[in-house]
Structure formats: C-alpha cells, structure tokens
Design an enzyme around this catalytic site. Structure first.
Site, PDB file in Angstrom:
ATOM      1  N   GLY A  22      21.000  66.767  81.998  1.00  0.00           N
ATOM      2  CA  GLY A  22      19.755  66.834  80.792  1.00  0.00           C
ATOM      3  C   GLY A  22      20.572  65.268  80.068  1.00  0.00           C
ATOM      4  N   ASP A  23      18.869  64.965  79.338  1.00  0.00           N
ATOM      5  CA  ASP A  23      20.075  63.543  77.923  1.00  0.00           C
ATOM      6  C   ASP A  23      18.418  64.071  77.372  1.00  0.00           C
ATOM      7  OD1 ASP A  23      21.455  61.944  77.684  1.00  0.00           O
ATOM      8  OD2 ASP A  23      19.807  61.232  77.413  1.00  0.00           O
ATOM      9  N   SER A  31      29.819  69.519  82.733  1.00  0.00           N
ATOM     10  CA  SER A  31      28.874  69.265  83.574  1.00  0.00           C
ATOM     11  C   SER A  31      30.089  69.870  84.730  1.00  0.00           C
ATOM     12  CB  SER A  31      28.224  68.226  83.706  1.00  0.00           C
ATOM     13  OG  SER A  31      26.943  68.693  82.720  1.00  0.00           O
ATOM     14  N   LYS A  52      22.777  56.972  85.972  1.00  0.00           N
ATOM     15  CA  LYS A  52      21.775  57.276  85.062  1.00  0.00           C
ATOM     16  C   LYS A  52      20.327  57.900  85.114  1.00  0.00           C
ATOM     17  CE  LYS A  52      22.373  59.326  80.021  1.00  0.00           C
ATOM     18  NZ  LYS A  52      23.084  60.241  79.445  1.00  0.00           N
TER      19      LYS A  52
HETATM   20  P1  NDP Z   1      17.520  65.626  72.539  1.00  0.00           P
HETATM   21  O1  NDP Z   1      16.315  65.604  73.371  1.00  0.00           O
HETATM   22  O2  NDP Z   1      17.407  67.793  72.113  1.00  0.00           O
HETATM   23  O3  NDP Z   1      17.579  65.980  71.120  1.00  0.00           O
HETATM   24  C1  NDP Z   1      17.205  63.988  70.420  1.00  0.00           C
HETATM   25  C2  NDP Z   1      17.112  64.596  69.253  1.00  0.00           C
HETATM   26  O4  NDP Z   1      17.573  62.990  68.269  1.00  0.00           O
HETATM   27  C3  NDP Z   1      15.592  64.379  68.703  1.00  0.00           C
HETATM   28  O5  NDP Z   1      16.276  65.125  67.552  1.00  0.00           O
HETATM   29  C4  NDP Z   1      14.675  63.498  68.354  1.00  0.00           C
HETATM   30  O6  NDP Z   1      14.493  63.886  67.366  1.00  0.00           O
HETATM   31  C5  NDP Z   1      16.025  62.250  67.898  1.00  0.00           C
HETATM   32  N1  NDP Z   1      15.410  60.981  68.336  1.00  0.00           N
HETATM   33  C6  NDP Z   1      15.475  61.282  69.966  1.00  0.00           C
HETATM   34  N2  NDP Z   1      15.392  59.171  70.119  1.00  0.00           N
HETATM   35  C7  NDP Z   1      14.561  58.847  68.641  1.00  0.00           C
HETATM   36  C8  NDP Z   1      14.440  57.589  68.262  1.00  0.00           C
HETATM   37  N3  NDP Z   1      14.227  56.838  69.009  1.00  0.00           N
HETATM   38  N4  NDP Z   1      14.813  58.120  67.395  1.00  0.00           N
HETATM   39  C9  NDP Z   1      14.920  58.827  66.030  1.00  0.00           C
HETATM   40  N5  NDP Z   1      15.372  60.012  66.646  1.00  0.00           N
HETATM   41  C10 NDP Z   1      15.055  60.102  68.011  1.00  0.00           C
HETATM   42  O7  NDP Z   1      18.812  64.540  73.702  1.00  0.00           O
HETATM   43  P2  NDP Z   1      20.243  65.340  73.099  1.00  0.00           P
HETATM   44  O8  NDP Z   1      20.616  66.306  71.544  1.00  0.00           O
HETATM   45  O9  NDP Z   1      20.465  65.788  73.942  1.00  0.00           O
HETATM   46  O10 NDP Z   1      20.534  64.055  72.886  1.00  0.00           O
HETATM   47  C11 NDP Z   1      21.207  62.976  71.747  1.00  0.00           C
HETATM   48  C12 NDP Z   1      22.261  61.844  72.048  1.00  0.00           C
HETATM   49  O11 NDP Z   1      23.080  62.587  72.627  1.00  0.00           O
HETATM   50  C13 NDP Z   1      21.635  60.653  73.350  1.00  0.00           C
HETATM   51  O12 NDP Z   1      21.797  59.371  72.668  1.00  0.00           O
HETATM   52  C14 NDP Z   1      21.650  61.056  73.976  1.00  0.00           C
HETATM   53  O13 NDP Z   1      22.268  60.464  75.118  1.00  0.00           O
HETATM   54  C15 NDP Z   1      23.287  61.709  74.144  1.00  0.00           C
HETATM   55  N6  NDP Z   1      24.337  62.116  74.729  1.00  0.00           N
HETATM   56  C16 NDP Z   1      23.501  63.997  75.391  1.00  0.00           C
HETATM   57  C17 NDP Z   1      24.562  64.700  76.345  1.00  0.00           C
HETATM   58  C18 NDP Z   1      24.120  65.989  76.559  1.00  0.00           C
HETATM   59  O14 NDP Z   1      24.863  66.603  76.763  1.00  0.00           O
HETATM   60  N7  NDP Z   1      22.793  66.427  76.204  1.00  0.00           N
HETATM   61  C19 NDP Z   1      25.667  64.471  76.223  1.00  0.00           C
HETATM   62  C20 NDP Z   1      26.702  62.826  75.561  1.00  0.00           C
HETATM   63  C21 NDP Z   1      25.564  62.435  75.538  1.00  0.00           C
HETATM   64  P3  NDP Z   1      12.874  63.593  68.008  1.00  0.00           P
HETATM   65  O15 NDP Z   1      12.370  64.979  68.340  1.00  0.00           O
HETATM   66  O16 NDP Z   1      12.010  62.950  67.107  1.00  0.00           O
HETATM   67  O17 NDP Z   1      11.690  62.824  68.491  1.00  0.00           O
HETATM   68  O1  2IT Z   2      25.030  61.184  78.073  1.00  0.00           O
HETATM   69  C1  2IT Z   2      25.604  62.283  78.339  1.00  0.00           C
HETATM   70  O2  2IT Z   2      26.705  61.808  78.763  1.00  0.00           O
HETATM   71  C2  2IT Z   2      25.053  63.072  78.991  1.00  0.00           C
HETATM   72  N1  2IT Z   2      24.134  62.978  78.698  1.00  0.00           N
HETATM   73  C3  2IT Z   2      25.868  64.351  79.807  1.00  0.00           C
HETATM   74  C4  2IT Z   2      25.370  64.054  81.475  1.00  0.00           C
HETATM   75  C5  2IT Z   2      25.952  65.626  82.409  1.00  0.00           C
HETATM   76  O3  2IT Z   2      26.330  65.163  84.277  1.00  0.00           O
HETATM   77  O4  2IT Z   2      26.042  66.379  81.905  1.00  0.00           O
END
Ligand code: NDP
Ligand code: 2IT
Length: 449
Positions: free
Chosen positions: A167-168, A381, A128
């Site tokens: 991404g994340d 991915s 990460k």
């Molecule tokens: P995005 O940046 O697209 O969206 C994040 C969302 O969560 C936004 O609505 C954001 O609100 C909210 N958020 C972020 N931080 C906080 C906080 N501290 N308190 C409250 N709300 C918060 O990210 P993702 O959708 O990609 O990621 C969401 C979750 O999923 C994370 O835990 C990530 O690690 C996990 N994840 C993502 C993957 C991916 O492929 N993208 C894969 C697997 C897991 P705001 O806009 O107000 O910040």
């Molecule tokens: O938390 C996760 O699994 C991710 N943000 C996706 C990681 C990836 O390499 O696609």
C-alpha cells in the site's frame, strides 16, 4: 551544486531525458549531492557506468485500467509500475492511488525506495506503482472493480521472487484485499508473498498496519536519545496527515509520553491543545473514511482551520510530516524553527523541500530523512514476506520488537555513515551513502545487468 564532473553529467542527462519530471529530479539531485562527497574515491563507479544505471529504472510498465462505475459508465485510468532496481532483492514498494499520480512522482518514490529498502538490511529491491484513480468518494463496489481491472494487467509483472507491491496513499487493507483476490483468481494459487499489507486472515503480518508510524517514532526516539540525550516524554508534537502513517505515529508518540496537538488532511487541520483524542480520529478516519474537520465538531476545545499547510504555524517541539511530498517549503520551515522546534522526522516520502531541509540543518534541528525514518513500513512488509515463506506467523510483540531493533539499527548505521563522510549528524548524507553502498556493491558484483 555538484562538484564532480561525472555526477554533473549524470544529472544533466536525467534532466534532459525527462525534462518534466520535477519530483524525480529533486530526489536524484539530493542523492547525487551526497555521493559528491565520496565519488572521487570510487573511480569504479564511473568506469562501470554505475550511477547512470542507478538513476535509470530497470523497467517501467504503464497500462490502461478500464472499469465500470456505479452508473454503468466506463471509466479509464492509467496504471503504472516502476521496477527501479533489483540488485539486492525482488522489486518492493507500494502502490499509490491518487489523482496526482504521474511518472515523475512514481519514479521519485521508486528511486527513494531503493535506498530505503537497502537501509532496512533486508533483501528487497526498489519499486513503486499506482494509478491516477481517486478512491475518495467511490463506493466499495467501484473500488473493487477498479482493483480487479488494475490487477488483471499487473499480475503478469509481479511475483514473490520478482516484484512485491504493497500500500501507499489511497491503498490500504480494502484495496490490498481486492487486489489479492483478483491475483489469486487469475493464478489459481494462493501465493501469499505476492503482496504485503494483507489482512490477517489471509497471510498478513501483525503490526504491519502500525509499522510505518511506530517505526518513525522508534527512529526519532533513538535520534533524540543519541544526539540530544532527550526523549518524546513531555514533548509537543505536530503531525500532518491523518492516514495510516499519521495515525500510528500519533499513537506511538503518545505512548512514549508526548502530547500530539494537531493532525490534518488535504482540506485543513485540527488543533487540540489538550492533546488529540486518537479514538475519535480512528472512528472518523478508519471507521467511516470521514474528514478530519469532524474532529472539531466532536471534541470541545479543539478547532478546525481550512488549508492543510497552516498546521505548521502551531508551535511544537517535534514535527512529523506524514501526509505527502513537498508540503514543507522554506517559509514553513522558518516558521517551524522560529516556533522553537528541536526535531523534524519525515513520515511521508520527501515532505520537505531541499531548501526547507537546509533551514532545519542550519538552525541546528535534528532532521531524519524519509528513507530512514519511514522505513519501518517496508521493513515490516519484508517481515511479512518472511512469514509467508515460512508459512508461519509471529506474534504482534515479536514483529514489533524486530521493527524497533531495525529502526534503531538504521539510525546508528546512518549516523555512523555521516561521521565517516566527515559530516557528523547530517543524516541526509548518512542515509544516502549507507543506502547506496550496499546496492552499488551488489550491482558491481553482478556485472553490467
Ligand atoms: P493514506 O492514504 O492513509 O493517508 C494520506 C494522508 O495524507 C491523508 O490524510 C491525506 O488527506 C493526506 N494527503 C494525501 N495527499 C495529500 C495532498 N496532496 N495534500 C495534502 N494532504 C494530502 O496514506 P499513508 O498514510 O499510507 O501515506 C502518507 C505518506 O507516507 C505518503 O507520503 C506515503 O508515501 C508515505 N509512506 C507510507 C507508508 C505506508 O506503509 N503506508 C510507508 C512509508 C511511507 P486526504 O484524505 O484529504 O487525501
Ligand atoms: O513508501 C513506502 O515505503 C511504502 N509505501 C511501503 C512499501 C512496502 O512495500 O511496504
């Protein structure tokens, strides 16, 4: 706590070494509690120092990221890459750009990623990275300059056979594009497999954008079918967050016949008893990076409330936390149970605190932990890497079908592992043990490395 004296020693060393890394301790302790059920049967773990190695990253890189803002002022952020474990494949895991990013958070995410990636069945190790940079409110030009500076250091640590970021939170298609462009410029080579989540015109995979949210619903659907002979049809669903994971979880839940009634962001939540209109959400979030509050201004009959935790007071059958870590504590969990929910599946990484998970399990709710439930993103991915290696691309339907089959396989794998450990249906234990076994076998086979 832990019964095994060996595991107690490992855990206390983790805490003593890095006393401030609370999120990392939390993630490690949960896994060690699961390993407690099997460690006595495996003296080779202690004899080879395997678990000591497992909780220590192979490498951590931190670096300075200077960039110039639109006012001409130099800003300096901190960049990180935690390369946790490469026993089963190149390091793989996302980059998070958020002001709260620190080493504890990236170590917990990298640690969970090892087990998640193992569960996908694909050959990817765990990592990460990210930065305390906040893309919110920045211009595209500022984000580009930041990404270029970030990659100017990161490039020397990654590679298609070494480490493949994605991404994340805060890192989506725009950021991946800028990062890839800078890598290509520095290396003078179009090495598509160095990053995933790329745009479709330069090596991205169809269905990667949708994959985490869709995968979450595929696994949840399989869990409902096999453990409760039930489905999404006619269910009320609450989803926290409104980013990449939340939006596509909502899309798939609706396609499977559920009604999604609430979404949130870090400021507050919207409740639409008639069912969220996803085209409006996409227009706000993907169209102009707006706030979820706008939804209530645009859709009659919906309401907006300040504060993101309040979303969990809305009754639902299925709860899908898809925002960030530790948003559901014990009290919120009790509210979700009291309101009659039957299942919780984690789209975000570690959104439920350990006490909350206990509340769900003791109340008999189905609970799918993140490292299984949200593995669809990283699995796709890995499918993107596969297509890059073949210099070929599959159709949306082909990738989606592979994703669905991977998620169903993960469910059965973790369910069977829970049964083998004598705790049938405890998918937390199942995921930890099934994920760990493959990695530990690879570590032992390769000697002390
Ligand atoms: P995005 O940046 O697209 O969206 C994040 C969302 O969560 C936004 O609505 C954001 O609100 C909210 N958020 C972020 N931080 C906080 C906080 N501290 N308190 C409250 N709300 C918060 O990210 P993702 O959708 O990609 O990621 C969401 C979750 O999923 C994370 O835990 C990530 O690690 C996990 N994840 C993502 C993957 C991916 O492929 N993208 C894969 C697997 C897991 P705001 O806009 O107000 O910040
Ligand atoms: O938390 C996760 O699994 C991710 N943000 C996706 C990681 C990836 O390499 O696609």
């Amino acid at each position: 706590m832990l019964n095994s004296e060996y595991l107690q020693r490992v855990y206390s060393q983790v805490v003593t070494r890095d006393p401030d890394q609370k999120e990392f301790h939390q993630a490690v302790l949960e896994v060690l509690e699961s390993l407690d059920l099997i460690v006595d049967k495996h003296p080779e773990y202690e004899a080879n120092g395997v678990i000591e190695s497992f909780v220590e990253p192979e490498r951590v890189v931190t670096f300075r990221v200077p960039w110039v803002d639109d006012q001409g002022k130099v800003q300096v952020n901190r960049g990180y890459r935690v390369q946790f474990n490469s026993a089963i494949g190149p390091y793989k895991g996302g980059l998070r750009f958020h002001p709260t990013v620190n080493l504890s958070i990236l170590k917990f995410l990298g640690f969970e990623q090892i087990l998640k990636n193992s569960l996908t069945g694909l050959p990817i190790g765990g990592a990460k990275g990210g930065s305390d940079f906040d893309p919110k409110g920045k211009s595209d030009a500022e984000v580009m300059r930041f990404c270029q500076s970030f990659m100017t250091e990161l490039y020397r640590h990654i590679g298609q056979f070494t480490d493949v970021p994605a991404g994340d939170i805060g890192v989506g298609a725009r950021e991946i594009g800028y990062l890839f462009g800078q890598y290509r410029r520095i290396r003078d080579a179009h090495e598509a497999g160095i990053l995933t989540g790329k745009g479709l015109t330069y090596g991205g995979s169809l269905a990667r954008t949708e994959a985490t949210g869709y995968g979450l619903c595929y696994l949840t659907a399989e869990m409902l079918k096999c453990m409760k002979n039930d489905s999404f049809a006619g269910k009320t669903v609450v989803i926290s967050g409104s980013g990449n994971v939340a939006i596509f979880a909502a899309e798939k839940a609706m396609a499977l016949g559920a009604k999604v009634v609430a979404l949130s962001d870090s400021n507050g939540f919207v409740h639409d008893p008639n069912g969220i209109q996803l085209d409006v959400v996409k227009d706000i979030k993907l169209g102009h990076r707006g706030r979820i509050k706008e939804y209530a201004e645009r859709v009659a009959g919906s309401t907006y409330t300040e504060g993101f935790r309040g979303i969990w007071t809305i009754p639902c059958d299925i709860a899908l936390p898809c925002a960030t870590q530790n948003e559901i504590d014990e009290d919120i969990a009790k509210t979700i149970v009291k309101n009659g929910a039957m299942a919780v599946a984690e789209g975000a990484n570690m959104p439920c605190r350990p006490e909350a998970i206990r509340v769900f399990q003791e109340a008999g709710l189905l609970f799918a932990p993140a490292k299984a439930a949200n593995a669809g993103g990283v699995a796709t991915s890995a499918l993107e890497m596969c297509q890059n290696s073949m210099r070929y691309s599959w159709t949306f339907e082909e990738v989606d079908a592979k994703l669905k089959s991977i998620m169903e396989h993960i469910f059965h794998n973790i369910y069977d592992a829970s049964k083998d450990c004598g705790v049938t249906g405890d998918l937390v234990v199942g995921a930890n043990i099934a994920g760990f076994k493959k990695v530990v076998d690879a570590m032992l086979a390769q000697g002390i490395v």
